[in-house]
Write an enzyme that holds these catalytic residues in place. Structure first.
Site, short mmCIF file in Angstrom:
data_model
loop_
_atom_site.label_atom_id
_atom_site.label_comp_id
_atom_site.label_asym_id
_atom_site.label_seq_id
_atom_site.Cartn_x
_atom_site.Cartn_y
_atom_site.Cartn_z
N ARG A 280 -84.91 54.29 -33.68
CA ARG A 280 -85.93 55.31 -33.89
C ARG A 280 -86.58 55.68 -32.57
NH1 ARG A 280 -91.20 54.80 -37.90
NH2 ARG A 280 -91.72 57.00 -37.93
N GLU B 240 -91.44 48.14 -35.18
CA GLU B 240 -92.08 48.73 -34.00
C GLU B 240 -93.25 49.62 -34.37
OE1 GLU B 240 -91.05 51.37 -30.01
OE2 GLU B 240 -89.49 50.19 -30.98
#
Length: 277
Positions: A41, A83
């Protein structure tokens, strides 16, 4: 221009496999956790992160981050998954966060990060395409193995990988949500660059919806088929023998033969030649 991310991946462990063994659950200082270098991502919505940070201020981090020991840095860790929570926790001013520590090599970090994001539908189509390609290039995985790793069908993985054929502007429009993934797949199926750009512009201006784009794509593919010289020659011979127009539609692999007749007498004459007693 859409940012093409280069993926740096390391080799497998000595056993040729990626380990995933839960070794510990505890709280770790945030400054000892580094982002996952194989994180698929690349786009994080600022407003979404701010909302999550506010929730973390009130309730804390409810789901532990998944980390692995950082090679050569005792007491430090690499993120495997989470994250978004890690970034929000930093924004919220937390000093430490709950983690689950596992042993995971580079391949397993990619797989786990992919699975988490795919399950949450957090990854954009281009991010998924580049991540799948990273697994194939970095670890020699086949499309079928990638599909098994992320829990999707091989055809789904193959269709996503094809998006990498698109021009930079098309990839950027796809990443920004100005065209859909289905639009992108339709564009990727058009080999003629001029026609592909033409379809793309019509999609952007809203003058071509998905169904119309698919029809236009099929029409382009049909028109782009090179003439089959051998079949044309056979058609000429049949026309001479039957005394009427004969046409092949399709290719040698699949198609149909059209034979014209003008009236019932003409049809009877043709049938007598094609179906002799």
């Amino acid at each position: 221009m859409y940012a093409r991310h280069s993926w740096k991946v390391s080799s497998l462990n000595s056993a040729g496999q990626a380990a995933q063994t839960v070794t510990d659950r505890r709280r770790v200082p945030l400054d000892r956790i580094a982002p996952n270098p194989e994180q698929p991502r690349r786009r994080f919505d600022a407003r979404d992160l701010q909302a999550l940070a506010e929730s973390i201020r009130r309730h804390g981090v409810l789901q532990a981050l998944l980390v692995t020991p950082s090679p050569g840095r005792p007491g430090h860790f690499l993120l495997v998954a989470g994250e978004r929570r890690w970034r929000a926790a930093r924004t919220a001013g937390l000093a430490d966060v709950p983690v689950t520590i596992i042993a995971a090599d580079a391949r397993r970090r990619v797989e786990l990060a992919l699975v988490e994001n795919v399950q949450r539908s957090d990854l954009g189509p281009m991010e998924r395409a580049h991540a799948y390609q990273a697994l194939m290039d970095g670890f020699g995985m086949t499309q079928a193995q990638v599909a098994e790793a992320v829990g999707l069908s091989r055809s789904t993985v193959a269709n996503t990988l094809r998006l990498q054929k698109l021009d930079d502007a098309m990839q950027q429009a796809l990443a920004d949500g100005r065209i859909t993934e289905s639009h992108g797949r339709t564009l990727a199926g058009v080999s003629d660059r001029v026609m592909r750009k033409r379809l793309f512009h019509r999609m952007l201006t809203g003058r071509l919806n998905l169904r119309e784009a698919e029809r236009a794509s099929r029409r382009v593919l049909k028109e782009a088929q090179p003439p089959d010289i051998e079949l044309d020659h056979v058609a000429e011979r049949l026309q001479w023998r039957l005394g009427t127009r004969v046409r092949f539609v399709g290719t040698r692999n699949r198609g149909r033969i059209q034979i014209e007749y003008r009236d019932s007498e003409d049809l009877d004459s043709l049938l007598s030649m094609l179906l002799p007693d």
